[in-house]
Design an enzyme around this catalytic site. Structure first.
Site, PDB file in Angstrom:
ATOM      1  N   TRP A   1       0.856  -1.188   0.000  1.00  0.00           N
ATOM      2  CA  TRP A   1       0.000   0.000   0.000  1.00  0.00           C
ATOM      3  C   TRP A   1       0.888   1.234   0.000  1.00  0.00           C
ATOM      4  O   TRP A   1       1.958   1.243   0.633  1.00  0.00           O
ATOM      5  CB  TRP A   1      -0.898   0.004   1.233  1.00  0.00           C
TER       6      TRP A   1
ATOM      7  N   GLN B   1      -3.189   7.378  -3.463  1.00  0.00           N
ATOM      8  CA  GLN B   1      -3.347   7.577  -2.010  1.00  0.00           C
ATOM      9  C   GLN B   1      -2.548   8.802  -1.585  1.00  0.00           C
ATOM     10  O   GLN B   1      -1.780   9.345  -2.382  1.00  0.00           O
ATOM     11  CB  GLN B   1      -2.829   6.324  -1.270  1.00  0.00           C
TER      12      GLN B   1
ATOM     13  N   GLY C   1      -7.269   7.498   2.139  1.00  0.00           N
ATOM     14  CA  GLY C   1      -6.640   6.787   3.252  1.00  0.00           C
ATOM     15  C   GLY C   1      -7.552   6.664   4.466  1.00  0.00           C
ATOM     16  O   GLY C   1      -7.303   5.874   5.353  1.00  0.00           O
TER      17      GLY C   1
ATOM     18  N   ASP D   1     -10.892   5.727   4.659  1.00  0.00           N
ATOM     19  CA  ASP D   1     -11.939   5.192   3.797  1.00  0.00           C
ATOM     20  C   ASP D   1     -13.394   5.484   4.172  1.00  0.00           C
ATOM     21  O   ASP D   1     -14.142   6.025   3.384  1.00  0.00           O
ATOM     22  CB  ASP D   1     -11.776   3.670   3.701  1.00  0.00           C
TER      23      ASP D   1
ATOM     24  N   ARG E   1     -15.227  -2.557  10.861  1.00  0.00           N
ATOM     25  CA  ARG E   1     -14.905  -2.315   9.455  1.00  0.00           C
ATOM     26  C   ARG E   1     -16.004  -1.487   8.796  1.00  0.00           C
ATOM     27  O   ARG E   1     -17.081  -1.308   9.342  1.00  0.00           O
ATOM     28  CB  ARG E   1     -14.782  -3.668   8.728  1.00  0.00           C
TER      29      ARG E   1
ATOM     30  N   TRP F   1     -12.510   4.302  10.480  1.00  0.00           N
ATOM     31  CA  TRP F   1     -12.180   5.727  10.422  1.00  0.00           C
ATOM     32  C   TRP F   1     -13.304   6.607  10.960  1.00  0.00           C
ATOM     33  O   TRP F   1     -13.389   7.789  10.628  1.00  0.00           O
ATOM     34  CB  TRP F   1     -11.817   6.115   8.987  1.00  0.00           C
TER      35      TRP F   1
ATOM     36  N   GLU G   1      -3.632  -1.722  14.149  1.00  0.00           N
ATOM     37  CA  GLU G   1      -4.009  -0.828  13.052  1.00  0.00           C
ATOM     38  C   GLU G   1      -4.682   0.440  13.602  1.00  0.00           C
ATOM     39  O   GLU G   1      -4.401   1.549  13.165  1.00  0.00           O
ATOM     40  CB  GLU G   1      -4.949  -1.584  12.103  1.00  0.00           C
TER      41      GLU G   1
HETATM   42  C1  2M8 Z   1      -7.175   0.678   4.641  1.00  0.00           C
HETATM   43  O1  2M8 Z   1      -7.700   0.641   3.327  1.00  0.00           O
HETATM   44  C2  2M8 Z   1      -7.839  -0.578   2.564  1.00  0.00           C
HETATM   45  C3  2M8 Z   1      -8.278  -0.164   1.169  1.00  0.00           C
HETATM   46  O2  2M8 Z   1      -7.269   0.622   0.595  1.00  0.00           O
HETATM   47  C4  2M8 Z   1      -8.811  -1.574   3.137  1.00  0.00           C
HETATM   48  O3  2M8 Z   1      -9.555  -1.246   4.075  1.00  0.00           O
HETATM   49  O4  2M8 Z   1      -8.810  -2.699   2.637  1.00  0.00           O
HETATM   50  C5  2M8 Z   1      -6.987   2.158   4.998  1.00  0.00           C
HETATM   51  O5  2M8 Z   1      -6.781   2.307   6.383  1.00  0.00           O
HETATM   52  C6  2M8 Z   1      -5.815   2.743   4.220  1.00  0.00           C
HETATM   53  O6  2M8 Z   1      -5.535   4.040   4.642  1.00  0.00           O
HETATM   54  C7  2M8 Z   1      -4.559   1.874   4.355  1.00  0.00           C
HETATM   55  O7  2M8 Z   1      -3.559   2.355   3.512  1.00  0.00           O
HETATM   56  C8  2M8 Z   1      -4.851   0.397   4.041  1.00  0.00           C
HETATM   57  C9  2M8 Z   1      -3.673  -0.514   4.377  1.00  0.00           C
HETATM   58  O8  2M8 Z   1      -3.238  -0.256   5.696  1.00  0.00           O
HETATM   59  O9  2M8 Z   1      -5.982  -0.066   4.791  1.00  0.00           O
END
Ligand code: 2M8
Length: 423
Positions: free
Chosen positions: A37, A108, A164, A166, A198, A351, A394
């Site tokens: 990512w 991103q 970022g 989401d 989520r 988020w 996370e």
């Molecule tokens: C989260 O996003 C991804 C999609 O891109 C997901 O939920 O599958 C977000 O927190 C994003 O900011 C982050 O870069 C990614 C990987 O940590 O996870």
């Protein structure tokens, strides 16, 4: 904090980065995110800069192998042929397009140039800069070409994943108007994390619809063709600082940086315009024309790019205020990603309320630059205490600090190392 505790956090953090490293890229977390990512990689570089600069350089190179012909650096680069992630490369369909290797078709927050600057300041290498700075500069130009619909406006994102952050409530209005995709959808994320932490299914159906729409437009639609378009204050702030940093890197190479400086100035001006004096926050530009608004941490984060902004005092107060983002008896961990006073606040849902230590990193750097050393150092200690007592998650429940989402998380470890090595 006692030196013994600090060195234990440091050792654990370094071990976490090593465990998530498969030699080609550092996964954001062990199971849930099997790809590279974009801004996770930049944060990993910031963490590794002082402890393993060679590995940090390789991480930058790996991400840039996914750069598209038009300059965009994708939000996910799928280095592995088979990926247990939804939506995977087949859905993005970008392998046949202008991407050299399978990747997503969106971008991103562009933190990479800032990461390269931090790396260069710790472990200078002109040869490395010669290799990567032109690519960073090209990516920045891409933003101005494709995403500055209005030269005076904020940088637009065309998918919530580009932000970022989401499922931040700042996108609720736009998502409500999108008819969710009916394509088959496998929520692989829910194999790893409970659904209440989520985004919802209806969020995912909308995410997928926007993806399909973008894919049909070759990922480069006109603004009026986009079904989702938000001028994002946070991404704009990250790019403004990255423009400053790419200017610095160009000057290290003895090259003119006037264009980067002009781009930086125009982004800063757009952020100034995004200040809403009534709400005392930086406010996104909803290109769908609505002024629905929620008090989220991204209304404060642009201080990272505008540390001398006259609103800095009010923003510092909001971060410490127990009724909004600051610690309170019920929610001692800070800052929440959405104000506790907001109707959208949900302490455990991604988020929409939890504490994110990557966000704390931006805030610490912002308040240091803005002249609030006490607040910055309190946030730094608080963040190190959180990862020291709970581990590298996370995100975290603000009520008790419980780790949420994916454990052994790369950016939480990387942020800890940077906060220790560059207090
Ligand atoms: C989260 O996003 C991804 C999609 O891109 C997901 O939920 O599958 C977000 O927190 C994003 O900011 C982050 O870069 C990614 C990987 O940590 O996870």
């Amino acid at each position: 904090m006692k030196p013994g505790i600090i060195s234990a956090i440091f050792d654990e953090a370094h071990a976490t980065l090593r465990n998530n490293d498969n030699g080609v890229y550092i996964k954001p977390g062990p199971g849930q995110y099997p790809g590279q990512w974009n801004w996770d990689a930049a944060l990993a570089v910031i963490g590794l800069a002082s402890i393993d600069p060679e590995r940090a350089r390789n991480e930058v190179e790996s991400l840039l192998t996914g750069q598209w012909e038009d300059g965009m650096v994708p939000h996910i680069v799928f280095h592995d042929p088979v990926v247990d992630y939804f939506p995977g490369p087949a859905i993005w369909g970008s392998a046949q397009g202008s991407s050299p290797i399978p990747s997503s078709g969106i971008t991103q927050p562009p933190l990479l140039a800032t990461a390269v600057r931090i790396l260069h300041e710790v472990a200078p290498s002109i040869a490395f800069l010669e290799q990567v700075v032109p690519d960073l500069d090209r990516w920045h130009r891409w933003f101005h070409h494709w995403r500055r619909f209005d030269r005076h406006g904020l940088v637009a994102i065309l998918h919530p994943w580009e932000s970022g952050t989401d499922n931040s409530p700042r996108f609720d209005r736009a998502l409500r108007e999108i008819n969710g995709s009916e394509s088959p959808m496998v929520r692989r994320d829910l194999h790893h994390v409970s659904a209440e932490q989520r985004p919802s299914d209806s969020d995912y159906r909308a995410y997928l619809r926007i993806l399909e729409h973008l894919r049909d437009a070759g990922y480069r639609p006109e603004l009026d063709e986009s079904i989702f378009a938000i001028g994002d204050t946070f991404l704009t702030a990250v790019l403004a600082v990255a423009e400053r940093d790419v200017g610095y890197l160009l000057s290290e190479l003895g090259q003119a940086s006037t264009e980067a400086a002009a781009r930086e100035a125009s982004l800063r001006a757009a952020l100034e315009n995004a200040w809403d004096a009534r709400r005392a926050r930086f406010v996104d530009q909803d290109l769908g024309g609505s002024d629905e608004w929620f008090d989220t941490i991204t209304g404060i984060l642009p201080l990272y790019a505008l540390p001398r902004h006259p609103g800095s005092g009010v923003l510092a107060e909001a971060i410490a205020d127990p009724a909004s983002f600051g610690p309170s008896p019920e929610y001692p961990r800070m800052p929440t990603s959405v104000s506790k006073a907001s109707p959208a606040f949900e302490p455990r849902r991604y988020w929409r309320g939890p504490v994110w230590v990557n966000i704390n990193w931006f805030l610490i750097r912002a308040f240091q630059a803005a002249g609030y050393p006490d607040l910055a150092s309190h946030l730094r200690e608080h963040t190190l205490d959180l990862v020291g007592t709970q581990g590298f998650w996370e995100y975290y429940d603000p009520r008790n600090g419980q780790g949420l989402g994916c454990g052994q998380f790369t950016w939480s470890a990387a942020v800890a190392i940077d906060l220790i090595n560059r207090p």
